[in-house]
Design a protein around this motif. Structure first.
Motif, PDB file in Angstrom:
ATOM      1  N   CYS A   1      -2.248 -15.712  34.752  1.00 42.31           N
ATOM      2  CA  CYS A   1      -1.750 -15.909  33.383  1.00 42.31           C
ATOM      3  C   CYS A   1      -0.313 -16.425  33.441  1.00 42.31           C
ATOM      4  N   LYS A   2       0.079 -17.085  32.367  1.00 45.33           N
ATOM      5  CA  LYS A   2       1.435 -17.633  32.250  1.00 45.33           C
ATOM      6  C   LYS A   2       2.005 -17.238  30.898  1.00 45.33           C
ATOM      7  N   LEU A   3       3.269 -16.811  30.900  1.00 47.31           N
ATOM      8  CA  LEU A   3       3.954 -16.416  29.673  1.00 47.31           C
ATOM      9  C   LEU A   3       4.557 -17.665  29.024  1.00 47.31           C
ATOM     10  N   VAL A   4       4.081 -17.967  27.822  1.00 43.36           N
ATOM     11  CA  VAL A   4       4.513 -19.185  27.133  1.00 43.36           C
ATOM     12  C   VAL A   4       5.958 -19.066  26.662  1.00 43.36           C
ATOM     13  N   PHE A   5       6.376 -17.878  26.222  1.00 45.71           N
ATOM     14  CA  PHE A   5       7.681 -17.664  25.618  1.00 45.71           C
ATOM     15  C   PHE A   5       8.776 -17.375  26.645  1.00 45.71           C
ATOM     16  N   PHE A   6       8.467 -17.468  27.910  1.00 50.27           N
ATOM     17  CA  PHE A   6       9.373 -17.003  28.956  1.00 50.27           C
ATOM     18  C   PHE A   6      10.728 -17.723  28.907  1.00 50.27           C
ATOM     19  N   SER A   7      10.716 -19.035  28.773  1.00 52.05           N
ATOM     20  CA  SER A   7      11.971 -19.798  28.770  1.00 52.05           C
ATOM     21  C   SER A   7      12.825 -19.459  27.548  1.00 52.05           C
TER      22      SER A   7
END
Length: 382
Positions: free
Chosen positions: A261-267
């Motif tokens: 999974c990848k966190l979209v809001f991370f940046s």
């Protein structure tokens, strides 16, 4: 002579200050400009950035993107995203091949933690508002009113001296009486000076002010340490492996053990944390500077009021350790200088005194007013 006497009376009448308006009590500033700026930045910045984060979350929808197997249906993929977002647990392996787990739950509560930070940053100002501001408001009203009244008393005294001098048959006898009155300190208005002396021995306001700055400094440092902890432990991992083989799905053979999974809001969270942290680090020296202001006296304002009769708080060296309520009051008098009408008048008199050739004849505003009223022709030299 009557024309010159009338002109002198008009000049002295114009020198009187008008009665203070009722809006003075409402216009007093009970926060220093630097403290007001700190409150605006420390409280407003996290609230502004959190509102942007929430707006992006509502507009972008899901905050996570999981790479489900190709044989998953749309509902199964949606369930995978929801389950991984609810758990936020990274499953991995260490160097020896043993399974380890790492919670990423702090990412989910990060916007709400900034709300807590904003509330904490507002607490020192609530402490000052309810513990110190009412007493400070009363002190400022009384001192500003007495300073203006002391100036008006000096002008009225000169008006009276003008009338007595005109009615006196022997000018030399009048000036002898004037000098004797000065020696015996009949021109004293000691209420204000004694009140300021009492404030010099009080420490309630300065204690609350130092406590407010210490609390603000503590909260700034704690927030910076919290953001450093997030960056070192969580904010460098925007991808993680999620496991959905729990409950009813634990025995399903077609479900893989781990799903990337990848966190979209991370940046966005990284940018918010860096912005808050960098600004708070820059504000720490400002808080320290505000506290260090109390280590020296603001003698500029009191030195101007040395022109008032018998107001010699500086000349008698009554200003000792600056860590007292009088120093706090002087700082706030400087911030409310627009409400202190007599300051501009006395400041102009002080400037003219420095430019006067025979300034040794000018000790107080009474001496200067007597010169303006035309009494210097008969006044004996000191």
């Amino acid at each position: 002579m009557s024309l010159s006497h009338t002109a002198a009376e008009y000049m002295l009448s114009d020198a009187l200050l008008p009665d203070p308006s009722s809006s003075r009590a409402k216009g007093l500033r009970l926060e220093l400009p630097s403290d007001r700026l700190l409150k605006f930045v420390t409280v407003g910045l996290p609230l502004f950035l959190v509102s942007l984060a929430f707006a992006r979350e509502f507009s972008a929808g899901s905050q996570i993107s999981c790479f489900s197997p190709t044989n998953f249906t749309g509902k199964q993929s949606a369930y995978t995203d929801t389950a991984c977002w609810d758990s936020l647990i990274h499953h991995g392996f260490d160097a020896e091949g043993r399974a380890i787990t790492k919670s990423l739950w702090a990412l989910r509560v990060f916007p709400y933690s900034l709300l807590v930070v904003a509330v904490l940053m507002y607490l020192p100002y609530l402490l000052w508002r309810y513990a110190a501001a009412p007493a400070l408001h009363c002190d400022l009203l009384f001192i500003i009113d007495e300073l203006d009244k002391s100036y008006n008393r000096s002008v009225r005294l000169v008006q009276h001296m003008k009338k007595v001098q005109q009615a006196s048959a022997e000018p030399e006898q009048f000036w002898e009486e004037y000098e004797r009155a000065r020696r015996e300190r009949y021109f004293e208005f000691p209420l204000l000076e004694r009140y300021l002396t009492c404030k010099q021995h009080a420490h309630a306001l300065v204690f609350i002010y130092i406590l407010r700055n210490l609390l603000l400094l503590l909260f700034l440092a704690a927030t910076c340490l919290y953001l450093v902890f997030l960056h070192l432990n969580i904010f460098f991992q925007d991808e993680f492996s999620c496991s959905i083989k729990t409950g009813l799905l634990e025995a399903e053979p077609h479900i893989p053990s781990l799903i990337p999974c990848k966190l979209v809001f991370f940046s966005v969270f990284q940018l918010i944390s860096l912005s808050v942290g960098s600004v708070y680090v820059l504000l720490i020296p400002v808080v320290i500077y505000n506290a260090l202001q109390l280590c020296q006296w603001d003698k500029g304002l009191l030195s101007v009021y040395e022109m008032l009769p018998a107001f010699d708080l500086l000349s008698r060296r009554m200003l000792t350790c600056p860590l007292n309520d009088l120093n706090i009051i002087l700082l706030f008098l400087r911030a409310n200088i627009s409400e202190l009408t007599s300051f501009s008048r006395l400041n102009a008199v002080s400037a003219l005194r420095e430019a006067t050739a025979n300034k040794e004849d000018i000790d107080t505003v009474i001496d200067f007013m007597t010169l303006l009223a035309g009494l210097e022709t008969t006044k004996p030299k000191h």
